[in-house]
Structures are given as C-alpha cells and as structure tokens.
Scaffold this active site. Structure first.
Site, PDB file in Angstrom:
ATOM      1  N   GLU A   1      34.466  37.220  42.500  1.00  0.00           N
ATOM      2  CA  GLU A   1      34.338  38.687  42.443  1.00  0.00           C
ATOM      3  C   GLU A   1      32.897  39.176  42.314  1.00  0.00           C
ATOM      4  OE1 GLU A   1      36.993  39.442  39.135  1.00  0.00           O
ATOM      5  OE2 GLU A   1      38.559  40.041  40.514  1.00  0.00           O
TER       6      GLU A   1
HETATM    7  C1  BMA Z   1      40.574  38.614  38.549  1.00  0.00           C
HETATM    8  C2  BMA Z   1      40.344  37.143  38.470  1.00  0.00           C
HETATM    9  C3  BMA Z   1      40.224  36.648  37.078  1.00  0.00           C
HETATM   10  C4  BMA Z   1      41.133  37.411  36.174  1.00  0.00           C
HETATM   11  C5  BMA Z   1      42.243  38.066  36.947  1.00  0.00           C
HETATM   12  C6  BMA Z   1      43.159  38.863  36.110  1.00  0.00           C
HETATM   13  O1  BMA Z   1      39.572  39.341  38.003  1.00  0.00           O
HETATM   14  O2  BMA Z   1      39.299  36.775  39.286  1.00  0.00           O
HETATM   15  O3  BMA Z   1      38.918  36.673  36.649  1.00  0.00           O
HETATM   16  O4  BMA Z   1      41.623  36.566  35.220  1.00  0.00           O
HETATM   17  O5  BMA Z   1      41.738  38.926  37.927  1.00  0.00           O
HETATM   18  O6  BMA Z   1      42.499  39.941  35.489  1.00  0.00           O
END
Ligand code: BMA
Length: 938
Positions: A483
């Site tokens: 991300e």
């Molecule tokens: C995204 C993922 C994780 C996280 C999930 C749930 O941000 O990449 O980092 O655990 O969603 O929030």
C-alpha cells in the site's frame, strides 16, 4: 517433563563436499537474562518466548493453545520483548582446531545480536531476514577451553525507540506512519507485524529463528554452499515484457559459496523429471563465470522439451530436480539439488493495444498475470504470518493450510509485505499444489529511511531472498511493499505538500532505484513492481536513475480508462451489498471485513467467563482498530471495530438473543461470519463478472486467508485450521463456472449472470426456481422462465436473465426465494481427458434481507453413515446457510457448508479429516443448524 539432550553436532552429508559442517540446531542451549535472573534451557532454531514457554515460565507448556496466546498475554508479556536475552551453546564438540579456516553461518537471527565465540567478540547483526557469515578462524585459535557460542539479543522494541530518538534519524510528516502497538518499526529490519498489526498481537520475539552451522575448510577446493539461485526463463526474456513462448529455455544456475574454489572450475547440470525420473538434460559446462563468491553456469533446454508447470486448475504441476555440481578435474567440490519447474509467469502492465480495444476492452493499461503466455483469472487471498512465532510453524500445519487453499479453488496467494519471507518449505508446498505466490519485500504502511546503512542492509536482504526462492515455479511476482503508492504517498501529500516531492524521491530511491535492479540482476523470470497496489508504469528505462517511471495518478481522467489493481475497504455496512460502490479496475488485490472466530477457537485462548462481546479480553484482542501505540487499554478503537461487526449483523441478519450466554455468544460469532461471507461473495462475483466487462478484470484476492491467533479478524481460516463461513463461501464462488444475481437496489433491476474462467466456451442449462420459504413453488414461477440454455465464453460472462423485482408477481417478497442452479459442460485448461467436465453451481436471491424473511423451521435431520463416512442432511422447509459444525480436537472441512437446502433434497457430504486428536470420536459431535436456529433454542 521435557528431556534435554546433549548438544548434537551432526555432520551434514550430501549438499557440500570437502569440508566439515557442524549443525548447531538442537536442544542443549541456554537462554538467560541476567537482569531478570532467568536462565532456562533453550534450543535452535527458536525464539525466547518459545523457550520460556517450554520451561513453564510464561504459561503451561502442556496446554499448547493457551501458551502465549492466552487472554491478554499480548500485553502481559511485553516484559519479554523489552528485555535483552542471551542464547549460549553448550561446549561445541567435533571442531577441528587446526582447520585452515572456520566460519559461523547464521540463516537468520531475530534481530539485533552480538555474537561471541569462545568469549571473543565476533560481530553483530541487525536484520532478521539476512543470512550472516562470520570468520571465526582466529577466535578458534585463541580459544581457551571448550568452544562455546553466545548470542546476545538486544530488545528490538527498545532499539527501535533509541534509533527514533537519535536526532540524526529521519522523520516523516505526522500521521503518515502506521503505528499499531510498539512504535518505530520502520527503522528496523524485523518482521513489521511483530510490533502489532490490525489482526495480530505484538510479541516482538527475539532469538536464533533459523539454522546455525559452523563450516571448516582445509584449503582450495573446499566450498560450502550458502545460497543457490536457479533462474529458468525463455531466451531473451525481460522481466517487464511478455516472454516469447517459442524461445528455448535458459536454465541459469548460480551458487554462492563460502571457502575457495580453484581458478577454473567446471559445472555439471543435470535436470530430471521428478515424476518419471526421465533425464531432460545433462551437460558439463567448462566456461563457468566466477564472480566474487558466486559461480555461475547456464544450459539451454529446447523450447518444447519440458512438461510445463501450471497453477492449480490449469494443468499439471510438473516438477524437475536440477542438480548442479561444481567440479574440478572430475572432483565434485560442491553439489546442490533444487526442485524446480518450467513456466513463465508475467505481470502484464503494458498499455491496452488496438486489438484489445477492438475486443471491447476499455483503454488504459493491462494489469493481470499470464502463465505460460496465457491470461487467467487469479482467485485467492492474502497470506499473513501463520503464527507470531515462526519456529513453531510446522510443515504439517502449512500442508493443511495449503490443501485448504486448493480445496478452496484458489490459485494465488499474495504473501503480504511485513510478515516474513516465506521459508523454502512453504514454496515447496505451493510448487506441489500449484499455488502462485505473489511475494513482497517486507515494507508496509509506512515510509522508510533512505540513509546509506539502511539501504545497504535492505540490499543484502533483497539479494539473499530473491536468490533463495527464485527456483520455485510458484513464485509469481516481487512487489516492493504494501500500500505504499495507494495509501502512504497520498497520506504524505495531504500531511505535508511541501515535502511531498522529497518523500516521493525517497520512496523511488528505495523501492525503484535500489530494489528493482537487484531483482532484475538476480531473476530474469519474475516481474517487479514497487508497491502492492498501483496504476502500473509509464516507462521502464534500465539505464535511468529511476529505472521505472510509475504512473501514480497520471492516467487519463476520462471515465472508462483503467490502469491498475485496487484495494478496497468500506466499513459502512449499509452499502456492503451495493455493487455500484465496488472498485472497477483490472484486478482487486485486497478487500474485506472482519468477523469473529468460532466458539471452539475462542476457547483455545479465552476462559469461558470472558466469552462475551463486551468483556475486556475479547475487546482488547480485537485490533481493528489498532491501539495506535503502546497503550494497552484503547477501548475506544476496539469498540469501534466491534460495533462495525454487530451493526452489520443487525442490519441484515436475525439478531441472536439466546438465554444461554455462551450459546448467544456463539450465535453472534456465527452471525458476524455470515455477513462477512456474504459481503465477500457479493464482491467476488462482481469482480469475476468484470472479466467480461470493459475493465477486463482478472483477479480477486481477498483479505485475508488465515489467522495468526484467535481474534476477530478478516481471516477465512481460524488459527488452528478451522474454516469460517467465508472459506466455504469463497470456495463456492471461486468455482470455475458460477451463476450470480446482481440486484440494483436503486432501480430494482435484477440481472443474473453466468461467469466462467475456463479457457474455452462452455455450454449449459440454468434452472431458475421461485419458491416460498416453506418450499412451495410460487405460482407461474413468478413469471420467470424455469429453464434456459446458455453459452459462456472463455474468461467471460454472459447475462442470462433480467427483470425488475418490483414488477414481479410476488405475493410476499419476505416469503420468497429464487434458487438458481446451473449445469454446464466445458474443458478445464490443459485437461488431459477429451471428455468435457460437468460443472454445477447453485446460488440464491431473496428480495428481502435475511433478517426480514419469514423463515420456517426446516427441521433439519442429520444422519451419519459410518461405513461410507458421510453425513446426510435433509430439510422440511427452505434451509438457509445450512451449517454443519464439528467439535474441537479435529481439523478439517466439510465438502460443502453454509448452503441452501430445499425440502425434499438430501445433501450427502464427507468431512475431510486433516488432523484428528479425538481418535475418531469427533463424528459424535457433528451437528447441523441453519439461519432458523440463530434465534431459536439455546
Ligand atoms: C490492508 C492490508 C493490511 C491490513 C488490512 C486490513 O491495509 O494491507 O495492512 O491488515 O488491510 O486492515
């Protein structure tokens, strides 16, 4: 009582020749903390928590699940993480004191270790993910008494804070860095989720988590193999371009060694098919390349000679043993065998072509995978670390998990950044099962330092791990981190527009200028992208200082252009089933909503008196939303996450209100799972339908496959392997050919689509049946044709029915269900048999939400045929979410679950046993219930 063995110093035969290798992996070590006055037996590989546990210092080792994970130990055991610990070996026997040189080899130390040998300082480490070697020749010569090793591990939580407090350390705009529990994780190269995550605890373990060896050499020609990179690609292949499938295969073998080789060694490469034992290639290479401590040789294999490796559902997983020998004058100096396979896997992010436009694909860029030159639909989920303590992750447990992945009709897992690089045995399991592993470097939800020592440290980590796993055909991709482009950079821009260009520069420096060339230098076979969610690239110029120009948001704004993959979370459950809010893009690599684990799983970690949605233990084990720092009592954040689950249930499902508190708790847990499963299903069928829409959507990987502990999370598989409703539902909606309803809530238009991810057209019949909830047919089938024929194209979708539900002649929409059944004939990709396969799928649509349905008691009957090993369920009214449950002590899954059963139907199913600790008694504890039972009974 545990038996402590003598330190076992074994000679390792086989892989390395001409030198002595001592294996220091065994019991017989000591773990101690002077400050805490603790000294307990230890072992290697291990971590402090596990050894304290074995010695009953932090729980009772005979209660396997209670340990470490019990109650609020996530907070109560912080003293372990905040302390320094020393691992000391017993006197090492078997060393040759007169060897020319002696080396310590660590395959992984977690994380900050000071190494002493015979009480003499040898060196330090600061990266959990690197392999380290240290020359101990001098220290051995000066050793007084019996040699011992000591490894002093500093507290990672404290060291991270110390680095952060240093005025020279980098800083970032407030609010950008994702803090879960312990802060400052981005300064250190340790599993980032060890400091807490929104699905896991923060134990921050320390210790020698991987194997330790001592290698001793007598002179030239002695070589110990540290790492092997086998790269199999099509001649001329370039990582970011589509490989030419007519080209021969290049097999490039490169061995990193310790010791010394003579000036002109030769190499012999032998490739044998695993299944048949047939020799594919055997060649001696005189002209090997020697570069530093790496020796490289290459052979060419004819384009069509090998049997290809395919992912699950697309053909066979043909594997080959590749033996590489480094030789001199016919003497073998080093020998390595790796199991590998022939396939190309390519992430296509090239621009949409004229030809694609002519096919109706929307403009923009591609964003999909191609295996052996074929595009396919990626079905799967995101893998997080399966345990907070890697040394206790067994191969047997991972086998069960990966079997569940394949049983779940998944062909790809995204190995999420910020756990750990997976051990080889997990790639091996994936190779065997055809599970593609989109792999990532361990960076997530933060911006990272770019000082030179940090970059050098990362470079060593990247090179080691890319080379280590490159031979696995399951390896599908390398991504820089999680991300970073979709979340962190936009957050940084908002927080501090002025320093944003510099922050992007730092990001590109680390994730493009540094990492990309390291991937390309060590692998021609694997595509690289800097961040998990992205809009592709504008240009790749390997001679430029930033060799990949990311598109970021520089797409054409015009509606209907698509460029990238999407990451989608929406915790406003009022829009959970409104597909007009789902992302339209080429691929969805993360989406989801959290749910509670089952009662059986909760009981592994939480005492019965705490089994309540509002107990402190349950609340504080919920980390969505995370505490946001070391505060152990952030009820505000956790309550918000718990509310999201209960609000969603109340919106759509009958709310349990049972007299028995545990029964009520259990029914509520189950209800949160029903919502979760339905929401994922709604999204998955939408994304899959996109394969036949202009966006040409070719992937759905949901968040998250499995759990790290027992807690409310996004997982579909609980900590010990129990499937939540989600994993069954995902299995169903990931079937090759599915039928799905799409209800536009604004207009009342209901469209029914059939979607297929086969590579050829399939033909079939659909039955659309309206009944009331007692199962009585609705007059004239509510004006809906009972049956029709359809054809569905390769990787495509077709609308088979459309109506406006508000116009349907339904007396009582709360007492009506449309059951859709398809039977289709088609060929699975690369199927060996010429006879087509028959595919079936059932789906259902109710004009009202479950909570408003006028349910009847389906009076479910369950029978067990012990001879056949099957369970049969029958209903006397429509049974929704028919749920077979099984007791604790056994791990496995029913062949189907959470299904709709009509009166008069019989479902006969098997339970696939993966592990049984009940001696077969579990069959007596199997029960069945349905939506009806959520509000009735105890
Ligand atoms: C995204 C993922 C994780 C996280 C999930 C749930 O941000 O990449 O980092 O655990 O969603 O929030």
């Amino acid at each position: 009582m545990r038996l402590w063995h003598q330190l076992l110093l074994a000679l390792i035969p086989g892989t390395t020749l001409g030198q002595t290798v001592l294996d220091l992996n065994s019991d017989g070590w000591t773990v101690s903390s002077k400050a805490l006055n603790i000294s307990v037996p230890g072992r290697v590989p291990s971590q402090v928590h596990l050894d304290l546990l074995a010695a009953n210092v932090i729980g009772n080792a005979t209660l396997p699940y209670v340990v470490c994970y019990h109650g609020l130990n996530d907070f109560n055991l912080r003293w372990v993480a905040d302390s320094n610990w020393t691992y000391t070996s017993k006197p090492i026997e078997g060393l040759k004191p007169k060897s020319k040189s002696s080396w310590l080899v660590f395959n992984g130390l977690d994380t900050f270790a000071t190494i002493k040998f015979c009480d003499q300082f040898i060196g330090t480490t600061d990266n959990q993910f690197r392999q380290y070697t240290f020359d101990i020749s001098d220290a051995l010569k000066h050793c007084k008494g019996s040699p011992t090793i000591s490894l002093e591990f500093g507290s990672a939580t404290k060291i991270a804070n110390d680095i952060a407090a240093d005025p020279k350390s980098q800083t970032w705009p407030a609010g950008v860095q994702g803090i879960f529990e312990f802060p400052n994780r981005w300064f250190i190269r340790k599993e980032q989720s060890d400091f807490g995550w929104d699905w896991g605890p923060a134990f921050s373990p320390a210790g020698p988590w991987q194997n330790i060896y001592i290698a001793q050499f007598e002179g030239e020609g002695d070589a110990y193999v540290l790492n092997t990179d086998i790269d199999i690609y099509r001649k001329g292949q370039i990582n970011h371009l589509a490989p030419d499938q007519t080209q021969p295969w290049i097999v490039n073998a490169s061995i990193d060694y310790l010791g010394s080789l003579p000036k002109n060694p030769s190499m012999a490469i032998e490739i044998k098919e695993l299944e048949s034992g047939k020799l594919l290639k055997s060649e001696s290479i005189d002209k090997v390349v020697l570069s530093g401590n790496t020796v490289i040789g290459t052979v060419i294999v004819d384009a069509d000679a090998p049997n290809l490796w395919w992912p699950a559902g697309m053909g066979k997983q043909s594997l080959y043993n590749i033996t590489v020998k480094v030789q001199s004058k016919d003497r073998d100096l080093a020998s390595v065998t790796k199991r590998s396979g022939f396939r190309t896997i390519f992430l296509n992010r090239s621009n949409i072509t004229e030809e694609q436009l002519a096919q109706g694909i929307a403009p923009g860029a591609n964003w999909h995978f191609e295996v052996n030159g074929r595009e396919f639909y990626a079905k799967g989920s995101n893998l997080i670390p399966p345990d907070a303590f890697w040394p206790r992750v067994t191969e047997a447990k991972m086998q069960r998990l990966f079997d569940a992945v394949v049983a779940g009709n998944q062909n790809m897992l995204r190995v999420w950044a910020s756990g750990s690089y997976l051990p080889d045995f997990m790639y091996d399991l994936a190779d065997e099962r055809g599970i593609l592993l989109w792999s990532e470097f361990q960076f997530s939800d933060a911006l990272y330092p770019t000082d030179q020592p940090f970059l050098d440290n990362v470079a060593a980590e990247v090179v080691y791990n890319v080379r280590r796993v490159n031979h696995h055909p399951s390896l599908a991709l390398w991504a820089g981190g999680n991300e970073l482009e979709s979340l962190m950079l936009p957050m940084a821009k908002d927080a501090d527009p002025e320093s944003y260009p510099a922050l992007v520069g730092d990001y590109e420096h680390l994730f493009i200028s540094l990492i990309l060339p390291l991937v390309y230098e060590n692998s021609r076979s694997i595509s690289y992208m800097p961040s998990s969610t992205n809009n592709g690239f504008l240009e790749v110029d390997l001679s430029a200082p930033v060799p990949m120009t990311e598109r970021y948001d520089n797409g054409t704004d015009a509606k209907g252009h698509y460029y990238g993959d999407a990451d989608f979370y929406n915790y406003d459950s009022s829009t959970a089933f409104d597909f007009s809010g789902y992302p339209v893009n080429r691929f969805t690599n993360e989406f989801g909503y959290h749910s509670m684990p089952s009662l059986q799983t909760w009981r592994q970690a939480v005492d019965d008196e705490d089994l309540d949605f509002n107990s402190s233990t349950i609340l504080l084990r919920n980390h969505h939303y995370p505490a946001g720092g070391p505060d152990t009592h952030n009820f505000k954040n956790t309550t918000k996450g718990m509310d999201e689950m209960t609000t969603a249930v109340k919106r759509y499902y009958p709310a349990p209100s049972k007299a028995d508190p545990i029964g009520n708790f259990s029914a509520w847990c189950h209800a949160t799972q029903l919502f979760q499963a339905d929401m994922y299903k709604s999204e998955i069928q939408f994304y899959r339908r996109g394969s036949g829409m202009p966006e040409r959507q070719l992937g759905a990987l949901y968040w998250q496959l499995e759990d790290i502990w027992q807690a409310p999370t996004w997982a579909g598989i609980e900590y010990d392997g129990r499937w939540k409703v989600l994993h069954y539902t995902a299995r169903d909606i990931f079937k090759p050919i599915i039928v799905s309803p799409f209800m536009d809530t604004k207009t009342g238009v209901l469209s029914v689509y059939v979607t297929s991810d086969l590579w050829e057209v399939a033909h079939g019949t659909v039955n659309l049946t309206w009944t009331d909830l007692s199962g009585t047919p609705i007059t004239d089938n509510a004006g809906t044709p009972m049956t029709s024929q359809f054809s569905v194209g390769a990787l495509n979708t077709t609308r088979i029915y459309e109506t406006n539900v508000t116009n349907l002649p339904l007396d009582n929409p709360q007492d009506a269900i449309l059951v859709m059944d398809i039977t289709a004939q088609g060929h699975l990709p690369n199927a060996e048999s010429k006879t087509p396969t028959t595919f079936t799928h059932r789906n259902q649509f109710t004009p009202a939400f479950a909570k408003d349905l006028e349910l009847r008691d389906p009076q479910l009957k369950l029978s067990h045929d012990s001879q056949a090993g099957t369970f049969t369920v029958e209903a006397s009214a429509v049974s929704l979410y028919t749920w077979l449950d099984y007791p604790a002590g056994v791990v496995g899954y029913f062949e189907d679950n959470a299904f709709t059963l009509l009166p008069g139907e019989k479902r006969t199913l098997r339970f696939v046993v993966q592990k049984d600790e009940t001696g077969g008694k579990w069959v007596d504890g199997v029960s069945v219930r349905s939506l009806w039972d959520q509000t009735t009974g105890v």
